[in-house]
Design a protein around this motif. Structure first.
Motif, PDB file in Angstrom:
ATOM      1  N   ASP A  46       0.833  -1.203   0.000  1.00  0.00           N
ATOM      2  CA  ASP A  46       0.000   0.000   0.000  1.00  0.00           C
ATOM      3  C   ASP A  46       0.870   1.256   0.000  1.00  0.00           C
ATOM      4  N   LYS A  47       1.847   1.276   0.888  1.00  0.00           N
ATOM      5  CA  LYS A  47       2.720   2.444   0.997  1.00  0.00           C
ATOM      6  C   LYS A  47       3.595   2.602  -0.245  1.00  0.00           C
ATOM      7  N   ALA A  48       4.205   1.514  -0.701  1.00  0.00           N
ATOM      8  CA  ALA A  48       5.136   1.581  -1.828  1.00  0.00           C
ATOM      9  C   ALA A  48       4.447   1.988  -3.130  1.00  0.00           C
ATOM     10  N   LEU A  49       3.222   1.495  -3.327  1.00  0.00           N
ATOM     11  CA  LEU A  49       2.541   1.727  -4.595  1.00  0.00           C
ATOM     12  C   LEU A  49       1.421   2.761  -4.499  1.00  0.00           C
ATOM     13  N   SER A  50       1.282   3.376  -3.326  1.00  0.00           N
ATOM     14  CA  SER A  50       0.245   4.397  -3.130  1.00  0.00           C
ATOM     15  C   SER A  50      -1.115   3.908  -3.611  1.00  0.00           C
ATOM     16  N   PHE A  51      -1.535   2.775  -3.033  1.00  0.00           N
ATOM     17  CA  PHE A  51      -2.830   2.218  -3.400  1.00  0.00           C
ATOM     18  C   PHE A  51      -3.936   3.232  -3.120  1.00  0.00           C
ATOM     19  N   PRO A  52      -5.036   3.150  -3.856  1.00  0.00           N
ATOM     20  CA  PRO A  52      -6.156   4.075  -3.630  1.00  0.00           C
ATOM     21  C   PRO A  52      -6.823   3.858  -2.273  1.00  0.00           C
ATOM     22  N   ASN A  53      -7.614   4.820  -1.852  1.00  0.00           N
ATOM     23  CA  ASN A  53      -8.276   4.776  -0.543  1.00  0.00           C
ATOM     24  C   ASN A  53      -9.180   3.568  -0.357  1.00  0.00           C
ATOM     25  N   TYR A  54      -9.682   2.993  -1.425  1.00  0.00           N
ATOM     26  CA  TYR A  54     -10.582   1.842  -1.305  1.00  0.00           C
ATOM     27  C   TYR A  54      -9.849   0.517  -1.089  1.00  0.00           C
ATOM     28  N   PHE A  55      -8.514   0.537  -1.016  1.00  0.00           N
ATOM     29  CA  PHE A  55      -7.752  -0.685  -0.750  1.00  0.00           C
ATOM     30  C   PHE A  55      -8.217  -1.266   0.583  1.00  0.00           C
ATOM     31  N   ALA A  56      -8.636  -2.543   0.572  1.00  0.00           N
ATOM     32  CA  ALA A  56      -9.269  -3.172   1.736  1.00  0.00           C
ATOM     33  C   ALA A  56      -8.315  -4.015   2.591  1.00  0.00           C
ATOM     34  N   HIS A  57      -7.038  -3.950   2.337  1.00  0.00           N
ATOM     35  CA  HIS A  57      -6.025  -4.671   3.118  1.00  0.00           C
ATOM     36  C   HIS A  57      -6.299  -6.166   3.206  1.00  0.00           C
ATOM     37  N   ASN A  58      -6.640  -6.758   2.049  1.00  0.00           N
ATOM     38  CA  ASN A  58      -6.727  -8.206   1.927  1.00  0.00           C
ATOM     39  C   ASN A  58      -6.092  -8.597   0.591  1.00  0.00           C
ATOM     40  N   TRP A  59      -5.878  -9.887   0.388  1.00  0.00           N
ATOM     41  CA  TRP A  59      -5.158 -10.340  -0.810  1.00  0.00           C
ATOM     42  C   TRP A  59      -5.906  -9.989  -2.098  1.00  0.00           C
ATOM     43  N   ASP A  60      -7.230 -10.156  -2.112  1.00  0.00           N
ATOM     44  CA  ASP A  60      -7.996  -9.848  -3.326  1.00  0.00           C
ATOM     45  C   ASP A  60      -7.895  -8.372  -3.695  1.00  0.00           C
ATOM     46  N   ALA A  62      -5.485  -6.384  -2.781  1.00  0.00           N
ATOM     47  CA  ALA A  62      -4.091  -6.147  -3.174  1.00  0.00           C
ATOM     48  C   ALA A  62      -3.878  -6.536  -4.636  1.00  0.00           C
ATOM     49  N   TRP A  63      -4.451  -7.672  -5.040  1.00  0.00           N
ATOM     50  CA  TRP A  63      -4.353  -8.109  -6.437  1.00  0.00           C
ATOM     51  C   TRP A  63      -4.942  -7.043  -7.367  1.00  0.00           C
ATOM     52  N   ASP A  64      -6.139  -6.571  -7.035  1.00  0.00           N
ATOM     53  CA  ASP A  64      -6.797  -5.564  -7.869  1.00  0.00           C
ATOM     54  C   ASP A  64      -5.955  -4.299  -7.979  1.00  0.00           C
ATOM     55  N   CYS A  65      -5.473  -3.808  -6.851  1.00  0.00           N
ATOM     56  CA  CYS A  65      -4.693  -2.561  -6.851  1.00  0.00           C
ATOM     57  C   CYS A  65      -3.329  -2.763  -7.517  1.00  0.00           C
ATOM     58  N   LEU A  66      -2.718  -3.908  -7.282  1.00  0.00           N
ATOM     59  CA  LEU A  66      -1.415  -4.195  -7.894  1.00  0.00           C
ATOM     60  C   LEU A  66      -1.527  -4.250  -9.404  1.00  0.00           C
ATOM     61  N   THR A  67      -2.540  -4.940  -9.904  1.00  0.00           N
ATOM     62  CA  THR A  67      -2.674  -5.076 -11.353  1.00  0.00           C
ATOM     63  C   THR A  67      -3.191  -3.799 -12.011  1.00  0.00           C
ATOM     64  N   ASP A  68      -3.792  -2.916 -11.229  1.00  0.00           N
ATOM     65  CA  ASP A  68      -4.190  -1.604 -11.752  1.00  0.00           C
ATOM     66  C   ASP A  68      -3.037  -0.600 -11.725  1.00  0.00           C
ATOM     67  N   SER A  69      -1.990  -0.919 -10.970  1.00  0.00           N
ATOM     68  CA  SER A  69      -0.853   0.008 -10.856  1.00  0.00           C
ATOM     69  C   SER A  69       0.046  -0.114 -12.085  1.00  0.00           C
ATOM     70  N   ASP A  70       0.961   0.817 -12.202  1.00  0.00           N
ATOM     71  CA  ASP A  70       1.941   0.796 -13.291  1.00  0.00           C
ATOM     72  C   ASP A  70       3.246   0.143 -12.871  1.00  0.00           C
ATOM     73  N   ALA A  71       3.272  -0.482 -11.699  1.00  0.00           N
ATOM     74  CA  ALA A  71       4.511  -1.066 -11.168  1.00  0.00           C
ATOM     75  C   ALA A  71       5.040  -2.151 -12.102  1.00  0.00           C
ATOM     76  N   GLU A  72       6.290  -1.995 -12.503  1.00  0.00           N
ATOM     77  CA  GLU A  72       6.956  -2.977 -13.356  1.00  0.00           C
ATOM     78  C   GLU A  72       7.883  -3.882 -12.541  1.00  0.00           C
ATOM     79  N   HIS A  73       8.545  -3.295 -11.548  1.00  0.00           N
ATOM     80  CA  HIS A  73       9.541  -4.019 -10.758  1.00  0.00           C
ATOM     81  C   HIS A  73       9.396  -3.650  -9.283  1.00  0.00           C
TER      82      HIS A  73
END
Length: 112
Positions: A46-60, A62-73
């Motif tokens: 959450d901190k590293a990728l600045s997840f949106p406010n709706y991030f629910a702090h569970n794996w599902d 995290a998957w949604d926010c991670l795959t919506d992010s532009d993080a490559e590495h």
């Protein structure tokens, strides 16, 4: 072996002896502290990728926010980790592998 996750010896990482073992400069640090578990991994993502406010702090979520992010590495440094919940770490790695398989990113560099 997965192309999504790379394990690097700390001394090897500092030497950057080979191109395939080098951590990309744009890698985002995921800092978990001394305990690597679900709570700390999710907080660190959450901190590293600045997840949106709706991030629910569970794996599902995290998957949604991670795959919506532009993080490559991503870089996960084990130098401060003293305790690891292996089940949580395995779920995290599976999430990274699934995202990489489906979207071609991110790659995770585990430095220890």
């Amino acid at each position: 072996m997965s192309n999504a996750i790379h394990y690097i010896n700390k001394n090897h990482a500092e030497l950057k002896a080979t191109e395939h073992a080098s951590i990309p400069e744009q890698a985002i640090d995921v800092v978990v502290g001394t305990v690597l578990d679900k709570v700390n991994l999710l907080k660190a993502l959450d901190k590293a990728l600045s997840f949106p406010n709706y991030f629910a702090h569970n794996w599902d979520s995290a998957w949604d926010c991670l795959t919506d992010s532009d993080a490559e590495h991503l870089r996960l440094d084990f130098s401060e980790v003293q305790q690891i919940n292996t089940e949580d770490f395995n779920v995290f790695k599976s999430m990274i592998e699934d995202a990489y398989r489906d979207f071609g990113r991110p790659q995770l560099w585990v430095v220890g």
